[in-house]
Design a protein around this motif. Structure first.
Motif: not given
Length: 238
Positions: A188, A205, A191
């Motif tokens: 998180n 992702k 990225e």
């Protein structure tokens, strides 16, 4: 009446049949499963890495292990949404440098010692030969969800499950080659920078990072148990 020699050769012929019957009708674990279980037991988190891979383990071998794991790890509805990037050498170092910068920018360290410890931990991941990055392609997940709308909410969960299998498969394959690795989760925080630095699609992702390399020090022993974690109903007791 058969001679002793005849009986001897008859016994030799029958032995494989007896052995096969025993293998198929005993509770003894098969050789294949014993080997697989041994691999699961041997796979550990290795935090002290070196840039030198074990003798006989080349970059080509690592890449072949990754390729085969990606190819044969199952996915729900066979959507194959997992994506992988392998960073070698300076490219891997670059990843952990940007990871530290990202952590430093948002973490509220209570003191300099805590900050130094966190920096040391992240920099340590750069001491390996490379890093495997695990992704899920959100476009693929969204497409299948739009087709099978009754299961739409489940596809992201199933994709995560499959990605976890892939991570475990690659980790275990590395361990079989005496290549150390651990699994990290700074996704998180990094990225966006990862996508920009290596020109990756926005739909990829980031899920996990696996630094790997030669084993600089063995893993610490940990107690593991299945007690209280498994239940059986019906049939024979475990």
């Amino acid at each position: 009446m058969p001679t002793t020699t005849t009986l001897y050769f008859l016994l030799l012929l029958l032995l494989p049949l007896f052995y096969s019957f025993y293998q198929n009708n005993s509770s003894t674990m098969s050789a294949a499963n014993a080997s697989f279980l041994s691999s699961l037991i041997s796979r550990r988190s290795i935090y002290v890495l070196s840039k030198s891979l074990p003798t006989g383990v080349t970059q080509s071998k690592i890449q072949e292990l990754v390729n085969q794991a990606v190819k044969y790890t199952p996915s729900s509805f066979n959507i194959e949404s997992a994506r992988v990037v392998v960073l070698w050498g300076e490219e891997s170092d670059k990843l952990w440098e940007l990871t530290w910068k990202s952590v430093e920018a948002v973490a509220g360290f209570p003191d300099d010692a805590a900050k130094a410890a966190s920096k040391g931990k992240i920099q340590n991941f750069a001491t390996g030969a490379g890093t495997v990055l695990f992704f899920e392609d959100q476009d693929v997940i969204d497409k299948i969800a739009s087709i099978y709308t009754a299961y739409a909410d489940n596809f992201p969960i199933w994709a995560e499950n499959s990605n976890g299998l892939l991570q475990g498969n690659i980790w275990t394959l590395f361990s079989n080659e005496k290549v150390g690795a651990s699994l990290q989760h700074y996704s998180n925080l990094i990225e966006g920078e990862v996508a920009k630095t290596w020109g990756l699609p926005a739909s990829w992702k980031l899920k996990a990072q696996m630094p790997f390399g030669g084993i600089g020090a063995p893993a610490e022993e940990k107690e593991k148990t299945f007690e209280g974690r498994v239940k059986y109903f019906g049939g024979e007791s475990a």
